[in-house]
Write a protein that holds these residues in place. Sequence first.
Motif, PDB file in Angstrom:
ATOM      1  N   LEU A 184       0.794  -1.090  -0.044  1.00 21.08           N
ATOM      2  CA  LEU A 184       0.282   0.040   0.142  1.00 21.08           C
ATOM      3  C   LEU A 184       1.004   1.132  -0.143  1.00 21.08           C
ATOM      4  O   LEU A 184       0.402   2.218  -0.700  1.00 21.08           O
ATOM      5  CB  LEU A 184      -1.028   0.056   0.971  1.00 21.08           C
ATOM      6  N   VAL A 185       1.939   1.305   0.601  1.00 20.29           N
ATOM      7  CA  VAL A 185       2.687   2.550   0.818  1.00 20.29           C
ATOM      8  C   VAL A 185       3.471   2.460  -0.383  1.00 20.29           C
ATOM      9  O   VAL A 185       3.930   3.413  -1.183  1.00 20.29           O
ATOM     10  CB  VAL A 185       3.934   2.662   1.722  1.00 20.29           C
ATOM     11  N   HIS A 186       3.887   1.392  -1.177  1.00 17.53           N
ATOM     12  CA  HIS A 186       4.545   1.306  -2.288  1.00 17.53           C
ATOM     13  C   HIS A 186       3.941   2.013  -3.532  1.00 17.53           C
ATOM     14  O   HIS A 186       3.767   3.055  -4.629  1.00 17.53           O
ATOM     15  CB  HIS A 186       4.980   0.470  -3.236  1.00 17.53           C
ATOM     16  N   LYS A 187       2.238   1.844  -3.567  1.00 12.42           N
ATOM     17  CA  LYS A 187       1.554   1.949  -4.206  1.00 12.42           C
ATOM     18  C   LYS A 187       1.513   3.877  -4.377  1.00 12.42           C
ATOM     19  O   LYS A 187       0.853   4.702  -5.511  1.00 12.42           O
ATOM     20  CB  LYS A 187       0.027   1.401  -4.489  1.00 12.42           C
ATOM     21  N   LEU A 188       1.285   4.137  -2.899  1.00 11.48           N
ATOM     22  CA  LEU A 188       0.761   5.830  -3.036  1.00 11.48           C
ATOM     23  C   LEU A 188       2.189   6.763  -2.654  1.00 11.48           C
ATOM     24  O   LEU A 188       1.442   7.455  -3.612  1.00 11.48           O
ATOM     25  CB  LEU A 188       0.959   5.926  -1.202  1.00 11.48           C
ATOM     26  N   VAL A 189       3.260   5.911  -3.014  1.00  8.57           N
ATOM     27  CA  VAL A 189       4.259   6.329  -3.169  1.00  8.57           C
ATOM     28  C   VAL A 189       4.455   7.279  -4.882  1.00  8.57           C
ATOM     29  O   VAL A 189       4.529   7.544  -5.177  1.00  8.57           O
ATOM     30  CB  VAL A 189       6.140   6.009  -2.353  1.00  8.57           C
ATOM     31  N   SER A 190       4.338   6.218  -5.227  1.00 10.15           N
ATOM     32  CA  SER A 190       3.942   5.677  -6.516  1.00 10.15           C
ATOM     33  C   SER A 190       3.073   6.310  -7.698  1.00 10.15           C
ATOM     34  O   SER A 190       3.709   7.059  -9.012  1.00 10.15           O
ATOM     35  CB  SER A 190       4.436   4.423  -7.161  1.00 10.15           C
ATOM     36  N   ALA A 194       3.266   8.688   3.239  1.00  6.87           N
ATOM     37  CA  ALA A 194       2.759   7.444   3.111  1.00  6.87           C
ATOM     38  C   ALA A 194       2.936   6.308   4.184  1.00  6.87           C
ATOM     39  O   ALA A 194       2.004   5.769   4.639  1.00  6.87           O
ATOM     40  CB  ALA A 194       3.100   7.250   1.169  1.00  6.87           C
ATOM     41  N   ARG A 195       3.694   6.233   4.989  1.00  9.45           N
ATOM     42  CA  ARG A 195       3.642   5.052   5.805  1.00  9.45           C
ATOM     43  C   ARG A 195       2.482   5.025   6.540  1.00  9.45           C
ATOM     44  O   ARG A 195       2.326   4.388   7.727  1.00  9.45           O
ATOM     45  CB  ARG A 195       4.876   4.378   6.102  1.00  9.45           C
ATOM     46  N   TRP A 196       3.029   6.914   6.979  1.00 12.16           N
ATOM     47  CA  TRP A 196       1.687   7.765   8.120  1.00 12.16           C
ATOM     48  C   TRP A 196       0.463   6.676   7.608  1.00 12.16           C
ATOM     49  O   TRP A 196      -0.415   6.588   9.110  1.00 12.16           O
ATOM     50  CB  TRP A 196       2.513   9.019   8.509  1.00 12.16           C
ATOM     51  N   ALA A 197       0.158   7.478   6.976  1.00  7.63           N
ATOM     52  CA  ALA A 197      -1.709   7.291   6.072  1.00  7.63           C
ATOM     53  C   ALA A 197      -1.510   6.254   6.443  1.00  7.63           C
ATOM     54  O   ALA A 197      -3.117   5.487   7.400  1.00  7.63           O
ATOM     55  CB  ALA A 197      -1.762   7.868   4.991  1.00  7.63           C
ATOM     56  N   VAL A 198      -0.877   4.942   6.099  1.00 10.58           N
ATOM     57  CA  VAL A 198      -1.829   3.817   5.726  1.00 10.58           C
ATOM     58  C   VAL A 198      -1.630   3.419   7.298  1.00 10.58           C
ATOM     59  O   VAL A 198      -2.506   2.099   8.122  1.00 10.58           O
ATOM     60  CB  VAL A 198      -0.844   2.729   5.206  1.00 10.58           C
ATOM     61  N   ASP A 199      -0.700   3.391   8.125  1.00 13.85           N
ATOM     62  CA  ASP A 199      -1.031   2.929   9.784  1.00 13.85           C
ATOM     63  C   ASP A 199      -2.183   3.402  10.646  1.00 13.85           C
ATOM     64  O   ASP A 199      -2.163   2.972  11.457  1.00 13.85           O
ATOM     65  CB  ASP A 199       0.136   3.192  10.354  1.00 13.85           C
ATOM     66  N   VAL A 200      -2.187   4.851  10.404  1.00 17.79           N
ATOM     67  CA  VAL A 200      -3.749   5.660  10.726  1.00 17.79           C
ATOM     68  C   VAL A 200      -4.751   4.347  10.156  1.00 17.79           C
ATOM     69  O   VAL A 200      -5.380   4.200  11.844  1.00 17.79           O
ATOM     70  CB  VAL A 200      -3.764   7.375  10.783  1.00 17.79           C
ATOM     71  N   TRP A 201      -4.557   4.390   8.917  1.00 20.24           N
ATOM     72  CA  TRP A 201      -6.199   3.814   8.637  1.00 20.24           C
ATOM     73  C   TRP A 201      -6.241   2.046   9.161  1.00 20.24           C
ATOM     74  O   TRP A 201      -6.990   2.102   9.535  1.00 20.24           O
ATOM     75  CB  TRP A 201      -6.114   3.827   7.566  1.00 20.24           C
ATOM     76  N   GLY A 202      -5.123   1.296   9.046  1.00 23.95           N
ATOM     77  CA  GLY A 202      -5.212   0.239   9.694  1.00 23.95           C
ATOM     78  C   GLY A 202      -5.195   0.544  11.079  1.00 23.95           C
ATOM     79  O   GLY A 202      -5.891  -0.416  11.936  1.00 23.95           O
ATOM     80  N   GLN A 203      -4.730   1.203  12.307  1.00 27.58           N
ATOM     81  CA  GLN A 203      -5.179   1.449  13.505  1.00 27.58           C
ATOM     82  C   GLN A 203      -6.679   1.777  13.767  1.00 27.58           C
ATOM     83  O   GLN A 203      -7.494   1.533  14.823  1.00 27.58           O
ATOM     84  CB  GLN A 203      -4.239   2.857  14.462  1.00 27.58           C
ATOM     85  N   VAL A 204      -7.254   2.547  12.454  1.00 26.62           N
ATOM     86  CA  VAL A 204      -8.544   3.358  13.407  1.00 26.62           C
ATOM     87  C   VAL A 204      -9.230   1.876  12.633  1.00 26.62           C
ATOM     88  O   VAL A 204     -10.429   1.795  13.631  1.00 26.62           O
ATOM     89  CB  VAL A 204      -9.243   4.187  12.002  1.00 26.62           C
ATOM     90  N   LEU A 205      -8.913   1.516  11.936  1.00 31.09           N
ATOM     91  CA  LEU A 205      -9.772  -0.013  11.412  1.00 31.09           C
ATOM     92  C   LEU A 205      -9.458  -1.177  11.604  1.00 31.09           C
ATOM     93  O   LEU A 205      -9.991  -2.669  11.960  1.00 31.09           O
ATOM     94  CB  LEU A 205      -9.916  -0.557  10.018  1.00 31.09           C
ATOM     95  N   GLY A 206      -8.579  -0.916  13.338  1.00 28.61           N
ATOM     96  CA  GLY A 206      -8.302  -2.120  14.839  1.00 28.61           C
ATOM     97  C   GLY A 206      -7.616  -3.423  13.955  1.00 28.61           C
ATOM     98  O   GLY A 206      -7.763  -4.443  14.195  1.00 28.61           O
TER      99      GLY A 206
END
Length: 429
Positions: free
Chosen positions: A84-90, A99-111
Amino acid sequence: MTSPSSSGDAFARVSAALQVVWPVVADPAAGLTRAETGRVLDECGSDYRPLVLLLLDIGQSVRPVLQGMTPQPAGQWPHVRAPLVHKLVSTRYLQSEVARWAVDVWGQVLGIAPPPEPPRLPESATAWVSPATTTAATAPTRSSLARPPVLSPRQVPAARRQTPSWAGGPVSFRVGQTPKASTMAALAQGGRIVVRGTVSPGPRFSPTERRAAMVLGLLLVIITVGLMNALAGRPDVTTPVDAVDAGLGAMTNSGGASTASEALMPVPLASPSVPSIPDSDMAPAPAPPDVGAQRLAARGQIREAGVGGRYLVTQRVRDVSGSESCDAVAGALAVGRETEEIVAHVPGTDRFTLVTRGVTGTLDADGQFNSQPRAGTTNNVTWQFQMRGRFGPDGFTGESITHTDAILRWGKQQICVVTADLSGQRLPD
């Protein structure tokens, strides 16, 4: 100057605000509504609107992948977020830390992920040394300036150009906007850069691009002229006047066009070959019915008396409706026409035939009649004809309704509905 801690505080505030609002989102699959986005901004502050909108926009592509996953251990989560991070960066050209922070936030929000960590942006993205420090050691520090440096876009250091304003990067104002002195002082205190607003001079084209545009324009002109010439060569199929007379004119296969039709249409439809009654001082006398038929007709038993014989039929157009060009049909058919027709009928039966036109219909005992719809195509004009009325001892009265459908020049469709009054005077056998 802006420190990494102040930048990290922005990421921490936005992630915390989303975690507070997400549990009360009405439709997690569709995302946050405008009102729910406003609640996130209320939690973290409207100054972080760009970062909030970026995080919510990234969620549109991240949530469908993460939803449905089971909670991931801390050692497994980096492998899950890596694609997911690779896709956002590219695709979005984001810094990998953001990009890594955004994926981590949504992973934390979704539990399904451990708590996110604020991105560690490089020092070049969060701090900037004034060019004045390279010229004199005694130059004043950034915090002592009352106003921040105002630079043109080209004067901004390359290391600061890629840093967004919410992460400590350059700040720009709209052309004509005058910021408050307190705002400028706060920017100066934080070591920020202000980019001078410029008006875009518009697109600039190279000589090669200009020549390509001229060639393309010339080709478009040639193609347009060719299409216009091709369409201009098509026949002008105008209003099918003779097709209006489908029951009393256009259903025959021979004959010449009427005067009105010839004046109206370059491509006239076939007209009836039934000879019209010439003008004369002597009008034909009605046929005297036999005594038996006269008695039946007097009692209203028209069908028993029989309606077969020759009739002088007069047709006058009452109404023409449909496309705008149908007004020409009304003008062309304003003058009535007379033709001699032959009706075949066996007394007592409920079927009759207009022999000269090939029209059949039903006949009631009191003389009421309805013809069956007849349709056809003449000179690429589709028509449908039907008539109804009542027979009497000396003739009949009624009306005809004709629908025509034609394609005119330039592909324009013409649909007309013509209603005509009919009267038939019975002639001697």
